[in-house]
Scaffold this active site. Structure first.
Site, PDB file in Angstrom:
ATOM      1  N   GLU A  13     -16.529 -49.561  18.619  1.00  0.00           N
ATOM      2  CA  GLU A  13     -16.496 -49.730  20.057  1.00  0.00           C
ATOM      3  C   GLU A  13     -16.135 -48.436  20.752  1.00  0.00           C
ATOM      4  O   GLU A  13     -15.390 -47.605  20.222  1.00  0.00           O
ATOM      5  CB  GLU A  13     -15.435 -50.774  20.424  1.00  0.00           C
ATOM      6  CG  GLU A  13     -15.893 -52.155  20.064  1.00  0.00           C
ATOM      7  CD  GLU A  13     -14.748 -53.135  20.069  1.00  0.00           C
ATOM      8  OE1 GLU A  13     -13.818 -52.953  19.254  1.00  0.00           O
ATOM      9  OE2 GLU A  13     -14.790 -54.063  20.874  1.00  0.00           O
ATOM     10  N   CYS A  43     -13.285 -43.537  25.990  1.00  0.00           N
ATOM     11  CA  CYS A  43     -12.349 -43.885  24.918  1.00  0.00           C
ATOM     12  C   CYS A  43     -13.178 -44.171  23.670  1.00  0.00           C
ATOM     13  O   CYS A  43     -13.999 -45.092  23.670  1.00  0.00           O
ATOM     14  CB  CYS A  43     -11.542 -45.104  25.354  1.00  0.00           C
ATOM     15  SG  CYS A  43     -10.477 -45.758  24.060  1.00  0.00           S
ATOM     16  N   CYS A  48      -8.883 -50.322  11.016  1.00  0.00           N
ATOM     17  CA  CYS A  48      -7.694 -49.456  10.988  1.00  0.00           C
ATOM     18  C   CYS A  48      -6.787 -49.957   9.883  1.00  0.00           C
ATOM     19  O   CYS A  48      -6.707 -51.151   9.647  1.00  0.00           O
ATOM     20  CB  CYS A  48      -6.958 -49.554  12.330  1.00  0.00           C
ATOM     21  SG  CYS A  48      -5.528 -48.450  12.462  1.00  0.00           S
ATOM     22  N   CYS A  80      -0.396 -52.290  12.974  1.00  0.00           N
ATOM     23  CA  CYS A  80       0.632 -52.508  13.992  1.00  0.00           C
ATOM     24  C   CYS A  80       0.557 -53.979  14.410  1.00  0.00           C
ATOM     25  O   CYS A  80      -0.531 -54.513  14.645  1.00  0.00           O
ATOM     26  CB  CYS A  80       0.401 -51.585  15.191  1.00  0.00           C
ATOM     27  SG  CYS A  80       0.458 -49.829  14.740  1.00  0.00           S
ATOM     28  N   CYS A 120      -1.332 -55.275  17.716  1.00  0.00           N
ATOM     29  CA  CYS A 120      -2.656 -54.697  18.006  1.00  0.00           C
ATOM     30  C   CYS A 120      -3.753 -55.462  17.284  1.00  0.00           C
ATOM     31  O   CYS A 120      -3.657 -55.714  16.077  1.00  0.00           O
ATOM     32  CB  CYS A 120      -2.669 -53.229  17.578  1.00  0.00           C
ATOM     33  SG  CYS A 120      -4.270 -52.428  17.753  1.00  0.00           S
ATOM     34  N   CYS A 146      -6.491 -51.645  25.956  1.00  0.00           N
ATOM     35  CA  CYS A 146      -5.757 -51.099  24.814  1.00  0.00           C
ATOM     36  C   CYS A 146      -5.379 -52.223  23.865  1.00  0.00           C
ATOM     37  O   CYS A 146      -4.797 -53.216  24.269  1.00  0.00           O
ATOM     38  CB  CYS A 146      -4.456 -50.434  25.250  1.00  0.00           C
ATOM     39  SG  CYS A 146      -4.643 -49.065  26.343  1.00  0.00           S
TER      40      CYS A 146
HETATM   41  N1  SAH Z   1      -4.266 -45.408  16.221  1.00  0.00           N
HETATM   42  C1  SAH Z   1      -4.066 -44.562  17.383  1.00  0.00           C
HETATM   43  C2  SAH Z   1      -5.222 -44.676  18.362  1.00  0.00           C
HETATM   44  C3  SAH Z   1      -5.324 -46.014  19.062  1.00  0.00           C
HETATM   45  S1  SAH Z   1      -4.694 -45.865  20.674  1.00  0.00           S
HETATM   46  C4  SAH Z   1      -2.750 -44.898  18.031  1.00  0.00           C
HETATM   47  O1  SAH Z   1      -2.191 -45.941  17.726  1.00  0.00           O
HETATM   48  O2  SAH Z   1      -2.260 -44.109  18.829  1.00  0.00           O
HETATM   49  C5  SAH Z   1      -4.420 -47.518  21.119  1.00  0.00           C
HETATM   50  C6  SAH Z   1      -3.155 -47.651  21.948  1.00  0.00           C
HETATM   51  O3  SAH Z   1      -3.055 -49.013  22.386  1.00  0.00           O
HETATM   52  C7  SAH Z   1      -1.904 -47.360  21.154  1.00  0.00           C
HETATM   53  O4  SAH Z   1      -0.997 -46.628  21.957  1.00  0.00           O
HETATM   54  C8  SAH Z   1      -1.316 -48.746  20.898  1.00  0.00           C
HETATM   55  O5  SAH Z   1       0.080 -48.679  20.764  1.00  0.00           O
HETATM   56  C9  SAH Z   1      -1.770 -49.500  22.118  1.00  0.00           C
HETATM   57  N2  SAH Z   1      -1.907 -50.943  21.929  1.00  0.00           N
HETATM   58  C10 SAH Z   1      -2.225 -51.611  20.809  1.00  0.00           C
HETATM   59  N3  SAH Z   1      -2.272 -52.931  21.041  1.00  0.00           N
HETATM   60  C11 SAH Z   1      -1.986 -53.106  22.344  1.00  0.00           C
HETATM   61  C12 SAH Z   1      -1.906 -54.236  23.198  1.00  0.00           C
HETATM   62  N4  SAH Z   1      -2.142 -55.461  22.728  1.00  0.00           N
HETATM   63  N5  SAH Z   1      -1.600 -54.049  24.486  1.00  0.00           N
HETATM   64  C13 SAH Z   1      -1.401 -52.789  24.975  1.00  0.00           C
HETATM   65  N6  SAH Z   1      -1.475 -51.684  24.231  1.00  0.00           N
HETATM   66  C14 SAH Z   1      -1.770 -51.835  22.927  1.00  0.00           C
END
Ligand code: SAH
Length: 350
Positions: free
Chosen positions: A96, A109, A116, A120, A123, A340
């Site tokens: 995506e 983006c 991945c 986390c 996420c 995000c």
């Molecule tokens: N793997 C890298 C690149 C992905 S950035 C990283 O983690 O930095 C994606 C961003 O979205 C990250 O800052 C993550 O913490 C955030 N994120 C993940 N799930 C989310 C959610 N449900 N709501 C808001 N932000 C989220």
């Protein structure tokens, strides 16, 4: 149909190597630069349409090479005009990318991996498991495809590696892609327009730092202020705890007016207490930092909650009082599953 399966996708070579590729094909080196201009500046991927090249040369090029960015599987348009793309890459995989227009400018983006492996807990992408890393051509190609699909070319483009995957888990391809974006034969974007976001892989942060003046901007997904909570949310913290991560950042020679971004996803009752806000201030003070507070974007089947607007505002104010630069960032495209943390390569809208 006797297409040789071995034609090189030029996008997999950094722009500065296109000269060598065309020279190896018996063409003058400057033809490689002309080719790069067509592809990176005009968004033309078909040799047949490159009208300043002699016809025989165009035929020769198409025998040897292809320029194939990922193709658009589906496009979802949000009420806020951002667009989420499902892009097909090799071996039937989808990634995506999100196009976010802002007046005449745009932020793109993009993804660095299919899925991945960092898991986390808050996420959606983290639930997919890693399928594979993308090649540099597949990374560069996302940007080219989205720009080619835009109604009008943005007057300024920013690229953020905040889509699927962990960019620093695919650091060689990401660096190659960044070099192509910066190349004077390519789009020639400065480091200020490219941001790599990471869960905090310390050795690769150092590798990126070693790029010196060419280093893209850095964003760190911090998301917690104690190792106990961060390790629960982000298992990678057990390997690279907060102090080690911050230590690596303190070693970087930050450029003039450069700031490292800390992303902090706000989760009700998990990391949104006043103590967290104050600890956050203490952690990032001393670095040229700005903090983006991202209210958690709900994901069905997860038990987390987004804090109330009042709680978000309270947290912001507490953090601000510690003297740091902090903003609340509401994600765009939540109605189309583009916000995000929501990326999971579905073909449904949300
Ligand atoms: N793997 C890298 C690149 C992905 S950035 C990283 O983690 O930095 C994606 C961003 O979205 C990250 O800052 C993550 O913490 C955030 N994120 C993940 N799930 C989310 C959610 N449900 N709501 C808001 N932000 C989220």
């Amino acid at each position: 149909m006797n297409e040789p399966a071995t034609r090189l996708n030029l996008l997999d070579l950094p722009a500065h190597e296109w000269r060598e590729a065309t020279s190896a094909a018996g063409l003058e080196p400057y033809r490689g630069d002309q080719l790069a201009t067509w592809v990176f500046r005009q968004g033309v991927f078909d040799f047949g349409a490159m009208t300043n090249l002699p016809v025989v040369m165009r035929e020769r090029l198409s025998e040897l090479f292809v320029v194939e960015p990922p193709t658009i599987g589906q496009r979802f348009v949000s009420a806020d005009h951002s667009r989420r793309y499902l892009l097909q890459v090799a071996d039937e995989e989808f990634v995506e990318a999100v196009y976010m227009p802002n007046d005449s400018r745009a932020t793109l983006c993009i993804s660095s991996q299919v899925g991945c492996r960092f898991a986390c807990t808050f996420c959606q992408t983290g639930r997919l498991k890693l399928q594979r890393s993308l090649s540099s051509g597949e990374i560069v190609g996302q940007v080219l495809r989205l720009l080619a699909d835009a109604e009008t070319a943005p007057t300024r483009t920013n690229v953020v590696f905040m889509g699927q995957g962990e960019p620093l888990d695919n650091v060689a391809a990401v660096i190659a892609a960044v070099r192509s974006f910066q190349d004077e034969r390519g789009p020639a974007w400065s480091w200020r327009r490219i941001t790599v976001s990471t869960v905090g892989l310390v050795p690769e942060i150092r590798e990126l730092a070693a790029l010196g003046a060419q280093r893209p901007r850095l964003a760190i997904s911090l998301n917690a202020t104690t190792d106990a909570v961060r390790s629960e949310l982000m298992p990678i913290n057990r390997k690279y705890p907060i102090e080690e991560l911050l230590g690596a950042l303190r070693d970087i020679e930050w450029r003039r007016r450069e700031k490292v971004t800390f992303e902090y996803v706000l989760l009700h009752g998990v990391n949104d207490s006043p103590e967290d806000a104050r600890r956050l201030g203490r952690l990032v003070r001393g670095l040229p930092a700005k903090v983006n507070l991202i209210p958690w974007n709900p994901i069905a089947t997860m038990d987390y909650r987004r804090p109330s607007p009042e709680a978000i505002e309270r947290f912001r104010r507490e953090a601000l009082e510690t003297g740091i630069d902090v903003l609340v960032r509401y994600s765009r495209g939540a109605d189309i599953g583009a916000a995000c943390g929501q990326l999971q390569a579905t073909n449904s809208a949300g």
